[in-house]
Design a protein around this motif. Structure first.
Motif, PDB file in Angstrom:
ATOM      1  N   MET A  33      15.504  24.861  33.340  1.00  0.00           N
ATOM      2  CA  MET A  33      14.436  24.502  32.418  1.00  0.00           C
ATOM      3  C   MET A  33      13.082  24.716  33.106  1.00  0.00           C
ATOM      4  O   MET A  33      12.854  24.245  34.202  1.00  0.00           O
ATOM      5  CB  MET A  33      14.586  23.040  32.014  1.00  0.00           C
ATOM      6  CG  MET A  33      13.503  22.538  31.120  1.00  0.00           C
ATOM      7  SD  MET A  33      13.834  20.830  30.669  1.00  0.00           S
ATOM      8  CE  MET A  33      12.263  20.388  30.037  1.00  0.00           C
ATOM      9  N   SER A  34      12.220  25.434  32.447  1.00  0.00           N
ATOM     10  CA  SER A  34      10.899  25.720  32.972  1.00  0.00           C
ATOM     11  C   SER A  34       9.955  24.557  32.685  1.00  0.00           C
ATOM     12  O   SER A  34       9.962  24.002  31.588  1.00  0.00           O
ATOM     13  CB  SER A  34      10.363  26.994  32.321  1.00  0.00           C
ATOM     14  OG  SER A  34       9.057  27.240  32.759  1.00  0.00           O
ATOM     15  N   LEU A  35       9.152  24.196  33.675  1.00  0.00           N
ATOM     16  CA  LEU A  35       8.184  23.110  33.529  1.00  0.00           C
ATOM     17  C   LEU A  35       6.769  23.676  33.584  1.00  0.00           C
ATOM     18  O   LEU A  35       6.530  24.725  34.181  1.00  0.00           O
ATOM     19  CB  LEU A  35       8.363  22.088  34.646  1.00  0.00           C
ATOM     20  CG  LEU A  35       9.700  21.379  34.723  1.00  0.00           C
ATOM     21  CD1 LEU A  35       9.764  20.510  35.974  1.00  0.00           C
ATOM     22  CD2 LEU A  35       9.935  20.538  33.484  1.00  0.00           C
ATOM     23  N   CYS A  36       5.835  22.956  32.995  1.00  0.00           N
ATOM     24  CA  CYS A  36       4.417  23.270  33.094  1.00  0.00           C
ATOM     25  C   CYS A  36       3.832  22.351  34.170  1.00  0.00           C
ATOM     26  O   CYS A  36       3.896  21.127  34.034  1.00  0.00           O
ATOM     27  CB  CYS A  36       3.725  23.053  31.750  1.00  0.00           C
ATOM     28  SG  CYS A  36       1.984  23.523  31.792  1.00  0.00           S
ATOM     29  N   ILE A  37       3.301  22.950  35.231  1.00  0.00           N
ATOM     30  CA  ILE A  37       2.902  22.191  36.409  1.00  0.00           C
ATOM     31  C   ILE A  37       1.434  22.443  36.742  1.00  0.00           C
ATOM     32  O   ILE A  37       0.967  23.577  36.733  1.00  0.00           O
ATOM     33  CB  ILE A  37       3.793  22.566  37.609  1.00  0.00           C
ATOM     34  CG1 ILE A  37       5.264  22.288  37.254  1.00  0.00           C
ATOM     35  CG2 ILE A  37       3.379  21.807  38.862  1.00  0.00           C
ATOM     36  CD1 ILE A  37       6.264  22.827  38.242  1.00  0.00           C
ATOM     37  N   MET A  38       0.737  21.363  37.059  1.00  0.00           N
ATOM     38  CA  MET A  38      -0.645  21.419  37.515  1.00  0.00           C
ATOM     39  C   MET A  38      -0.635  21.264  39.034  1.00  0.00           C
ATOM     40  O   MET A  38       0.098  20.441  39.564  1.00  0.00           O
ATOM     41  CB  MET A  38      -1.444  20.264  36.899  1.00  0.00           C
ATOM     42  CG  MET A  38      -2.829  20.088  37.488  1.00  0.00           C
ATOM     43  SD  MET A  38      -3.639  18.510  37.073  1.00  0.00           S
ATOM     44  CE  MET A  38      -3.559  18.510  35.304  1.00  0.00           C
ATOM     45  N   ILE A  39      -1.452  22.043  39.737  1.00  0.00           N
ATOM     46  CA  ILE A  39      -1.572  21.930  41.181  1.00  0.00           C
ATOM     47  C   ILE A  39      -2.929  21.312  41.495  1.00  0.00           C
ATOM     48  O   ILE A  39      -3.969  21.852  41.100  1.00  0.00           O
ATOM     49  CB  ILE A  39      -1.441  23.307  41.861  1.00  0.00           C
ATOM     50  CG1 ILE A  39      -0.071  23.912  41.562  1.00  0.00           C
ATOM     51  CG2 ILE A  39      -1.681  23.185  43.370  1.00  0.00           C
ATOM     52  CD1 ILE A  39       0.073  25.367  41.973  1.00  0.00           C
ATOM     53  N   VAL A  40      -2.919  20.168  42.191  1.00  0.00           N
ATOM     54  CA  VAL A  40      -4.154  19.493  42.574  1.00  0.00           C
ATOM     55  C   VAL A  40      -4.202  19.506  44.103  1.00  0.00           C
ATOM     56  O   VAL A  40      -3.595  18.668  44.767  1.00  0.00           O
ATOM     57  CB  VAL A  40      -4.230  18.056  42.012  1.00  0.00           C
ATOM     58  CG1 VAL A  40      -5.600  17.454  42.294  1.00  0.00           C
ATOM     59  CG2 VAL A  40      -3.940  18.044  40.514  1.00  0.00           C
ATOM     60  N   GLU A  41      -4.894  20.495  44.620  1.00  0.00           N
ATOM     61  CA  GLU A  41      -4.923  20.761  46.068  1.00  0.00           C
ATOM     62  C   GLU A  41      -6.254  21.411  46.409  1.00  0.00           C
ATOM     63  O   GLU A  41      -6.645  22.384  45.758  1.00  0.00           O
ATOM     64  CB  GLU A  41      -3.755  21.690  46.428  1.00  0.00           C
ATOM     65  CG  GLU A  41      -3.778  22.298  47.786  1.00  0.00           C
ATOM     66  CD  GLU A  41      -3.667  21.287  48.902  1.00  0.00           C
ATOM     67  OE1 GLU A  41      -4.649  21.156  49.661  1.00  0.00           O
ATOM     68  OE2 GLU A  41      -2.606  20.649  49.036  1.00  0.00           O
ATOM     69  N   ASP A  42      -6.954  20.874  47.418  1.00  0.00           N
ATOM     70  CA  ASP A  42      -8.270  21.425  47.748  1.00  0.00           C
ATOM     71  C   ASP A  42      -8.218  22.561  48.762  1.00  0.00           C
ATOM     72  O   ASP A  42      -9.223  23.233  48.977  1.00  0.00           O
ATOM     73  CB  ASP A  42      -9.216  20.324  48.233  1.00  0.00           C
ATOM     74  CG  ASP A  42      -8.757  19.646  49.503  1.00  0.00           C
ATOM     75  OD1 ASP A  42      -7.547  19.677  49.800  1.00  0.00           O
ATOM     76  OD2 ASP A  42      -9.608  19.059  50.201  1.00  0.00           O
ATOM     77  N   GLU A  43      -7.080  22.821  49.370  1.00  0.00           N
ATOM     78  CA  GLU A  43      -6.948  23.954  50.282  1.00  0.00           C
ATOM     79  C   GLU A  43      -6.393  25.141  49.488  1.00  0.00           C
ATOM     80  O   GLU A  43      -5.219  25.153  49.114  1.00  0.00           O
ATOM     81  CB  GLU A  43      -6.044  23.598  51.451  1.00  0.00           C
ATOM     82  CG  GLU A  43      -6.649  22.530  52.351  1.00  0.00           C
ATOM     83  CD  GLU A  43      -5.780  22.240  53.559  1.00  0.00           C
ATOM     84  OE1 GLU A  43      -5.232  23.197  54.141  1.00  0.00           O
ATOM     85  OE2 GLU A  43      -5.656  21.054  53.894  1.00  0.00           O
ATOM     86  N   MET A  44      -7.245  26.129  49.236  1.00  0.00           N
ATOM     87  CA  MET A  44      -6.918  27.237  48.346  1.00  0.00           C
ATOM     88  C   MET A  44      -5.647  27.977  48.761  1.00  0.00           C
ATOM     89  O   MET A  44      -4.816  28.319  47.916  1.00  0.00           O
ATOM     90  CB  MET A  44      -8.096  28.215  48.271  1.00  0.00           C
ATOM     91  CG  MET A  44      -7.872  29.348  47.289  1.00  0.00           C
ATOM     92  SD  MET A  44      -7.542  28.822  45.588  1.00  0.00           S
ATOM     93  CE  MET A  44      -9.144  28.216  45.119  1.00  0.00           C
TER      94      MET A  44
END
Length: 125
Positions: free
Chosen positions: A1-12
């Motif tokens: 199952m595919s999920l929609c994910i947000m990445i919250v990370e300040d190191e590019m």
């Protein structure tokens, strides 16, 4: 199952690495945010249709990942997976209040991140 994910990370570079891992595994990346404000704007734009946020603890512009995770959980019921090098007992205790899906320390392996993400898939099936 595919999920929609947000990445919250300040190191590019780390954010791009996480994005590659997620895309290769068949997930959708809603976007990347480097601080709390960007994360909240992204969640609002996606109308809360994000399955999980991968969250660092120390974010850009002095914002805090635990506070960001709390806001995402309260406003849109988005759970967080904390992926950070700053996962001491005090931080974990604060984060647990917002029911994260887990904690992965940095440096992380692709396997660790995907195993934690898989727990969301199992919970929704």
């Amino acid at each position: 199952m595919s999920l929609c994910i947000m990445i919250v990370e300040d190191e590019m570079l780390l954010a791009l690495d996480l994005e590659d891992i997620l895309l290769d595994a068949g997930h959708t990346v809603a976007g990347q945010a480097s601080d709390m404000n960007e994360a909240l704007v992204l969640a609002e734009r996606c109308e809360g249709r994000i399955d999980v946020a991968i969250m660092d603890v120390n974010l850009a512009r002095g914002s805090n990942g635990v506070e960001t995770a709390a806001a995402l959980r309260q406003q849109w019921n988005i759970p967080s997976l904390f992926v950070s090098g700053n996962l001491d007992e005090k931080t974990r205790a604060l984060a647990v209040a917002w029911k994260p899906i887990g904690f992965v320390g940095k440096p992380y392996s692709e396997r660790e991140v995907l195993a934690a993400i898989a727990s969301v898939t199992r919970a929704t099936v």
